[in-house]
Scaffold this motif. Structure first.
Motif, mmCIF file in Angstrom:
data_model
loop_
_atom_site.group_PDB
_atom_site.id
_atom_site.type_symbol
_atom_site.label_atom_id
_atom_site.label_comp_id
_atom_site.label_asym_id
_atom_site.label_seq_id
_atom_site.Cartn_x
_atom_site.Cartn_y
_atom_site.Cartn_z
ATOM 1 N N LEU A 184 21.491 63.181 81.631
ATOM 2 C CA LEU A 184 22.998 63.007 81.463
ATOM 3 C C LEU A 184 23.558 63.485 81.103
ATOM 4 N N GLY A 185 22.952 63.968 79.402
ATOM 5 C CA GLY A 185 24.916 64.561 78.567
ATOM 6 C C GLY A 185 24.448 66.096 78.702
ATOM 7 N N ASP A 186 24.284 66.421 80.227
ATOM 8 C CA ASP A 186 24.160 67.988 80.660
ATOM 9 C C ASP A 186 23.865 68.224 79.633
ATOM 10 N N PHE A 187 22.565 68.339 79.482
ATOM 11 C CA PHE A 187 22.101 70.047 79.128
ATOM 12 C C PHE A 187 20.721 69.976 79.321
ATOM 13 N N ARG A 188 20.716 70.434 80.302
ATOM 14 C CA ARG A 188 19.343 71.405 81.134
ATOM 15 C C ARG A 188 18.549 71.521 80.564
ATOM 16 N N SER A 189 19.512 72.564 80.007
ATOM 17 C CA SER A 189 17.587 73.413 79.482
ATOM 18 C C SER A 189 17.135 72.075 78.099
ATOM 19 N N GLY A 246 28.646 63.278 91.517
ATOM 20 C CA GLY A 246 29.852 62.930 90.325
ATOM 21 C C GLY A 246 28.854 61.975 89.374
ATOM 22 N N ILE A 247 28.203 61.522 88.985
ATOM 23 C CA ILE A 247 26.990 61.092 87.978
ATOM 24 C C ILE A 247 27.104 61.738 86.977
ATOM 25 N N LEU A 248 27.436 62.966 86.407
ATOM 26 C CA LEU A 248 27.220 63.535 85.466
ATOM 27 C C LEU A 248 28.775 64.336 84.992
ATOM 28 N N GLY A 249 29.358 64.019 85.587
ATOM 29 C CA GLY A 249 30.735 63.759 85.146
ATOM 30 C C GLY A 249 31.806 65.640 86.018
ATOM 31 N N ALA A 250 32.827 65.808 85.928
ATOM 32 C CA ALA A 250 33.359 66.206 86.796
ATOM 33 C C ALA A 250 32.412 67.866 86.501
ATOM 34 N N SER A 251 33.028 68.136 85.110
ATOM 35 C CA SER A 251 32.442 69.294 84.280
ATOM 36 C C SER A 251 31.290 70.394 85.033
ATOM 37 N N ALA A 252 29.881 69.325 84.897
ATOM 38 C CA ALA A 252 28.981 69.403 85.256
ATOM 39 C C ALA A 252 28.462 70.119 86.957
ATOM 40 N N GLU A 253 29.842 69.198 88.045
ATOM 41 C CA GLU A 253 29.988 68.929 89.230
ATOM 42 C C GLU A 253 30.640 70.631 89.205
ATOM 43 N N VAL A 254 31.001 71.333 89.043
ATOM 44 C CA VAL A 254 32.153 72.436 88.727
ATOM 45 C C VAL A 254 30.409 73.702 88.867
ATOM 46 N N ARG A 255 30.386 73.289 87.627
ATOM 47 C CA ARG A 255 29.169 74.258 86.908
ATOM 48 C C ARG A 255 27.761 74.532 88.223
ATOM 49 N N SER A 256 27.671 73.479 88.467
ATOM 50 C CA SER A 256 26.311 72.649 89.203
ATOM 51 C C SER A 256 26.581 74.190 90.860
ATOM 52 N N ARG A 257 28.409 74.140 91.258
ATOM 53 C CA ARG A 257 28.740 75.008 92.027
ATOM 54 C C ARG A 257 28.919 76.252 92.497
ATOM 55 N N MET A 258 29.721 76.870 90.756
ATOM 56 C CA MET A 258 29.726 77.830 90.226
ATOM 57 C C MET A 258 28.433 78.427 90.210
ATOM 58 N N GLY A 271 24.021 80.407 85.591
ATOM 59 C CA GLY A 271 24.286 79.856 83.851
ATOM 60 C C GLY A 271 24.613 80.384 82.865
ATOM 61 N N ARG A 272 23.488 82.214 82.759
ATOM 62 C CA ARG A 272 23.070 82.503 81.940
ATOM 63 C C ARG A 272 23.459 84.245 82.031
ATOM 64 N N ASN A 273 25.184 84.496 83.374
ATOM 65 C CA ASN A 273 25.309 85.454 83.853
ATOM 66 C C ASN A 273 26.269 86.948 83.060
ATOM 67 N N GLU A 274 24.957 86.184 81.462
ATOM 68 C CA GLU A 274 25.410 87.523 81.106
ATOM 69 C C GLU A 274 24.460 88.584 80.963
ATOM 70 N N ILE A 275 23.151 87.921 81.737
ATOM 71 C CA ILE A 275 22.449 89.170 81.655
ATOM 72 C C ILE A 275 22.342 90.190 82.541
ATOM 73 N N PHE A 276 23.715 89.650 84.062
ATOM 74 C CA PHE A 276 24.038 91.435 84.592
ATOM 75 C C PHE A 276 24.847 91.848 83.794
ATOM 76 N N TYR A 277 25.204 91.799 82.852
ATOM 77 C CA TYR A 277 25.756 92.644 81.821
ATOM 78 C C TYR A 277 25.278 93.259 80.611
ATOM 79 N N SER A 278 24.204 92.309 79.986
ATOM 80 C CA SER A 278 24.219 92.814 79.089
ATOM 81 C C SER A 278 22.306 94.156 78.982
ATOM 82 N N ILE A 279 21.846 92.965 80.562
ATOM 83 C CA ILE A 279 20.870 94.626 80.880
ATOM 84 C C ILE A 279 21.217 95.762 81.356
ATOM 85 N N PRO A 280 22.468 96.230 82.125
ATOM 86 C CA PRO A 280 22.600 97.014 82.954
ATOM 87 C C PRO A 280 23.069 98.533 81.399
ATOM 88 N N ALA A 281 23.607 97.571 80.440
ATOM 89 C CA ALA A 281 24.345 98.353 79.160
ATOM 90 C C ALA A 281 22.819 99.007 78.506
#
Length: 429
Positions: A184-189, A246-258, A271-281
């Motif tokens: 409910l606090g949008d802390f998935r991990s 919409g139970i978790l708020g607007a930011s969670a809804e946007v993050r879920s879509r993205m 959620g951890r899309n940085e790996i697409f940059y760090s692994i090739p580097a």
């Protein structure tokens, strides 16, 4: 005489039960030196000489190898910084993090001579983090007070309480409520880690009489991995449903879509899309790395956007990351990129130590396994998906120290030496 005086100071700090608690409490507060210098690290610096000169516990193979690899990590960071002509301030900040990790592990292992000491240490950490939310909140606190403020200390306190409950039904209720609060606090991990602890505690009842041998613990760890994957898939579906409603708020809804919707793997990658940059580097310079504060290149940026689009994360792919520092949201990848293979090696070995420590506490601590088990799972997650720095380095050091302590106590010869050393340096309470 000076050595004796230093040893007496450490003894006075150490022999009271408040010593580990105070150290944990101070780990939440910092002064703006070397990036951020935490008060607990100042204590470590002041008293560390006493540890080396009076009672250094260096009998563990795990501690010796961890120490050696961290030293090599620092050397790799130096070498990579010189080769890549890194900014001196960035180097000092990164090198101080490596140094404080090494000193803190050593100091904590000499300060904490029992499971109770470690529990007092983490109780201090939890209460310190709670207090820091009020007097010294982080830069992201105002945007998300739960995720970037109260979640870690509240969860740590609740897990600490759950680990003291012998009644397994009551323990499971506490963990289930805690997981729901984090969702409910949008802390998935954090919710995922707590749910895995809950599921492992349930599975442990079926394995509790068959966890004595290494093969039994290996089978149990395989079961834990299967549980983690299954629970992660289920939790991602639940989270997506709540976010889209919409139970978790607007930011969670946007993050879920993205970040990919209901697929657990795609959500993790989004959620951890940085790996697409760090692994090739990292693969472009696997041996030497790039030094601290590496700059992103156009080639890496284009490659990352293509990879994101190929798995359906097209909205993330359109976000431009072509300038500035290379995005690295992982302790392991950060060490690899900044210090090359020597940075990678230390975290691969620490991962093995943490997993061994996890298997030991599950097999030997009955209901009390929940606290160190939660901490090791959280560290494994952070190593893979969170940056290393700030207060995380003390929490990391303390968890590594507890894992090494648990492994030492599980080995008959090491345990005998360990108990003898502890008795010599601490009076009977």
């Amino acid at each position: 005489m000076k050595t004796t005086n230093r040893g007496a100071k450490l003894e006075r700090f150490q022999t009271r039960r408040t010593g580990p608690f105070i150290l944990g409490l101070l780990s939440a507060f910092y002064i703006p030196v070397f990036g951020q210098l935490y008060l607990a690290e100042i204590v470590v610096i002041v008293l560390f000489v006493s540890v080396l000169l009076t009672r250094n516990r260096f009998c563990s193979k795990e501690l010796r190898l961890t120490t050696l690899l961290i030293i090599l990590w620092g050397f790799g960071l130096m070498l990579s910084s010189l080769w890549n002509q890194a900014d001196i301030s960035s180097f000092v900040t990164d090198f101080s993090a490596v140094l404080f990790l090494l000193l803190s592990i050593q100091f904590i292992l000499n300060l904490c001579a029992s499971e109770s000491d470690f529990r007092n240490l983490f109780m201090g950490v939890a209460l310190g983090y709670l207090l820091a939310c009020i007097v010294q909140p982080g830069i992201f606190f105002s945007a998300s007070p739960w995720k970037f403020g109260y979640a870690v200390p509240v969860t740590l306190l609740a897990v600490w309480i759950a680990s003291r409950l012998r009644n397994f039904l009551l323990r499971w209720v506490v963990l289930a409520v805690l997981a729901a609060i984090n969702i409910l606090g949008d802390f998935r991990s954090m919710a995922l880690i707590v749910v895995i602890v809950l599921c492992v505690d349930i599975a442990r009842l079926a394995f509790q009489k068959r966890l004595r041998s290494r093969s039994d613990r290996t089978r149990f760890l395989i079961t834990v991995i299967i549980i983690a994957v299954s629970v992660g898939t289920l939790l991602s579906m639940v989270y997506t449903g709540l976010a889209n409603a919409g139970i978790l708020g607007a930011s969670a809804e946007v993050r879920s879509r993205m970040q990919g919707g209901g697929s657990a793997l795609v959500m993790l990658l989004g959620g951890r899309n940085e790996i697409f940059y760090s692994i090739p580097a990292a693969l472009n310079s696997p041996l030497l790395g790039y030094g601290p504060a590496a700059e992103i290149s156009r080639q890496i940026s284009d490659q990352a956007r293509m990879s994101l689009a190929s798995i359906g994360l097209s909205e993330l792919a359109t976000q431009e990351r072509a300038e500035g520092n290379l995005p690295v949201h992982s302790t392991i990848m950060g060490a690899w990129i900044s210090a090359g293979v020597l940075g990678l090696a230390v975290w691969i070995y620490i991962s093995q130590v943490i997993i061994r420590g996890f298997s030991v506490v599950v097999a030997s601590l009955e209901h009390k396994w929940v606290l160190p088990g939660f901490l090791t799972l959280m560290l494994l997650w952070n190593m893979a998906f969170s940056p290393f720095g700030g207060s995380a380095r003390f929490l990391t050091a303390a968890t590594i120290a507890w894992s090494i302590y648990s492994i030492q106590r599980s080995l008959p010869v090491q345990s005998a030496r360990f108990i003898e050393a502890s008795a010599m340096r601490r009076p009977i309470r």
